[in-house]
Each structure stands twice: as C-alpha cells, then as structure tokens.
Design an enzyme around this catalytic site. Structure first.
Site, PDB file in Angstrom:
ATOM      1  N   PRO A  19       0.775  -1.233   0.000  1.00  0.00           N
ATOM      2  CA  PRO A  19       0.000   0.000   0.000  1.00  0.00           C
ATOM      3  C   PRO A  19       0.807   1.283   0.000  1.00  0.00           C
ATOM      4  O   PRO A  19       1.239   1.764   1.023  1.00  0.00           O
ATOM      5  CB  PRO A  19      -0.770  -0.104   1.323  1.00  0.00           C
ATOM      6  CG  PRO A  19       0.062  -0.997   2.189  1.00  0.00           C
ATOM      7  CD  PRO A  19       1.151  -1.580   1.359  1.00  0.00           C
ATOM      8  N   GLU A  20       0.970   1.881  -1.137  1.00  0.00           N
ATOM      9  CA  GLU A  20       1.380   3.276  -1.202  1.00  0.00           C
ATOM     10  C   GLU A  20       0.149   4.048  -1.669  1.00  0.00           C
ATOM     11  O   GLU A  20      -0.927   3.464  -1.774  1.00  0.00           O
ATOM     12  CB  GLU A  20       2.567   3.454  -2.160  1.00  0.00           C
ATOM     13  CG  GLU A  20       3.794   2.627  -1.737  1.00  0.00           C
ATOM     14  CD  GLU A  20       5.009   2.821  -2.619  1.00  0.00           C
ATOM     15  OE1 GLU A  20       5.177   3.945  -3.146  1.00  0.00           O
ATOM     16  OE2 GLU A  20       5.775   1.876  -2.793  1.00  0.00           O
TER      17      GLU A  20
END
Length: 302
Positions: free
Chosen positions: A2-3
């Site tokens: 998750p960016e």
DNA sequence: ATGGTACCCTGAGAGC
DNA sequence: TGCTCTCAGGGTACCA
C-alpha cells in the site's frame, strides 16, 4: 501493497459499498494490530452510518454519523475484501462471543469484519486481512482529526495542484539528506513509498543519492531537475492509480482483482535489467538506503 | 536538527 | 521435503 495509488484504489473499491451504509455489527477478532484497538472500538462503530469514505496520504478515513472518523492504515500487508452477508447458519456460528474458526490459512489473518446494511441494495461484509499486522485502525473525533498525531505533520498530497518545481525546491531547500530519503519522508510529501520514489527518480533521471537541497540553480531558482521530479511524481502516481495500483505477491483490489501497474515498473525490482531510457546503456542497480532497497540506473540518473 | 539503525510481524522464495 | 536465510509495499523509537 500500500502506497498512495494502492490506498486510493482500495478507497474507490470500498466507497460504493460503504458510503451511506449502516454498520450493523463489528467482529474485532484480536485486541491489537500495530496498536491496540480503542477499548470501545466496537461500541462506537455499531449502529453508525458511514457518511463518506476518503483518503489522506496512506490513510483511509470513514466519516461516521456519530462525528467519529474511523481511521484505517494498511501497513505493509493489509487488505480489504468485500463479501456477501453471511448465511443465517454462519451468522449463528459467528454470533457475538462465539469463537471464530478460520477455514483457511489466510483466514487466520482476517482481523476485523464490518457488517454493513446499505440504504438500498444487499447487505455486505467488509473484511480486513493483515498477515504482518503492521496496519491499524482507530477512532478519532472529526473535530480533532487535523491535530491528531497521525495527521498533524503530514505533508503535501502529491496529486493536488500545489506540487510543482518551485514547491519542491522550496521544500527541499538546505536539506543534505539524499533525495530517496527526502521523498520517503511523509512530513514533506505524503503518500509516496519505496516503489514510487524509485520510479519517480528514474523517470526524472535523478540519482537517489543526490542531496535533496540541490534542486535549485545558483540564482536560487527551481532547477530543471526540480520540474522533472515534480512532473515524474505526479505522472507515476496518476498512471498507477489509473492501473488500479501495483500488485506484488498476492491480492490487491477489494473485489479480489489485481492492479497491474507492476508491469510498468522501470526501476523497482528490476535489478540487472537494462535501463529503459532510450539511448541509455546502463542497467538497474540495487543499493540499500535507510534500510530499504533502492533501484536506479547509475548511468542516466545523476 | 538530521540522518542512520533496529524493530514490530508473518510469509514467500532461494539455496542447500 | 524440509531446514535456514533473506527479504518485503510502512512507520516509529532510539541512537550518534
């Protein structure tokens, strides 16, 4: 996983199911993730209506009718999936207080289940899974959200209108820290992570080791490099969001389908392959900065 | 103040 | 098949 692009993808996947729905029941299957849950976590969620779902940096924010905001962070390995409401028999088996029996290995890491009753449409469950448990959830009063420690020092949203050469040059002025570390610093730009920093630096042909404060001309104006970097950050994030994010290892999107931006990586995880910049004879190297892998081309990234 | 390092935790993949 | 080792998208506490 998750960016920023992955969190944005999750947000867009969850919003149609969550917005306007009422939380009828919450299964909180352990006392903590990265941090302990608030002791009244379940009580403050059950019965509330979700008015809106949004994203700030890598945080998901669900505005509740009570005035609380459900703050969710995916850490390294967190994911959400949407499932149908359980059948009556399973609902009975998973009645409050009942021991939860995982039916698969991965199901051991289903830590939170939100049961939702939409205003119109069919009931659904939102299931949070996180093997490494670096993610977390908490509740913060809407009125105090901006001053909460999670958010008080967050930097610029890179997909907004402010990120350009002069903003970047000003933000990095005087800093001797390497560009890689400066871009990972959430207090400056919020939402970049290891992958997209590598990609943005490759696109802008800037060395990850270069001092952040050097993006200015001798006259003190933003350099051409500052402009390339600002544009690279915006373009790589926008393209990744359009692709549904990047999927490494397993799953990604809330419906179980995969993001596909990983096929567009030019630098990240491409050690030893030839640089894709036209005319460049270099190849992608891997070094470690601040304890994380950096992938870059030593020939064209200066 | 600034910049590195160790660490939280589990799983996947490589090499033997 | 199984063991051991390394590494992983994040963030923070602690050190020099």
């Amino acid at each position: 996983m998750p960016e920023l692009p992955e969190v944005e993808t999750v947000c867009r996947g969850l919003a149609p199911v969550m917005e306007g729905a009422r939380i009828t029941r919450v299964e909180q299957r352990r006392a903590d993730l990265r941090f302990p849950f608030p002791t009244d976590f379940v009580a403050r969620l059950e019965g509330q209506r979700i008015e809106a779902l949004g994203r700030r940096a890598k945080y998901l924010l669900a505005d509740l009718s009570s005035g609380d905001v459900l703050v969710m962070h995916l850490g390294m390995s967190g994911s959400f999936r949407i499932a149908e409401a359980p059948s009556v028999s399973i609902a009975a088996q998973e009645a409050p207080g009942a021991f939860h029996h995982p039916r698969s290995k991965n199901e051991r890491h289903d830590h939170v289940v939100l049961h939702l009753e939409p205003a119109d449409g069919v009931p659904a469950r939102i299931i949070y899974n996180d093997p490494r448990r670096f993610g977390f959830m908490t509740l913060v009063a809407r009125a105090g959200l901006e001053s909460h420690p999670f958010f008080a020092h967050l930097g610029l949203e890179p997909l907004g209108n402010e990120l350009d050469a002069s903003w970047l040059a000003k933000a990095f002025a005087g800093r001797t820290t390497p560009l890689k570390a400066a871009l990972l610093d959430q207090k400056v730009i919020a939402g970049l992570g290891n992958i997209y920093v590598c990609e943005a630096l490759w696109r802008s042909r800037l060395s990850p080791m270069r001092a952040a404060g050097t993006l200015v001309t001798k006259a003190g104006r933003p350099s051409a490099a500052a402009g390339r970097l600002a544009e690279a950050i915006r373009s790589v994030l926008a393209e990744a969001v359009a692709a549904g994010g990047s999927t490494l290892r397993d799953h990604m999107k809330t419906d179980g389908s995969l993001g596909y931006f990983q096929h567009s990586f030019a630098a990240y995880d491409r050690e030893g392959t030839s640089c894709r910049h036209p005319g460049c004879r270099g190849s992608i190297a891997r070094i470690v900065q601040s304890g994380r892998s950096t992938f870059y081309c030593g020939v064209c990234q200066r």
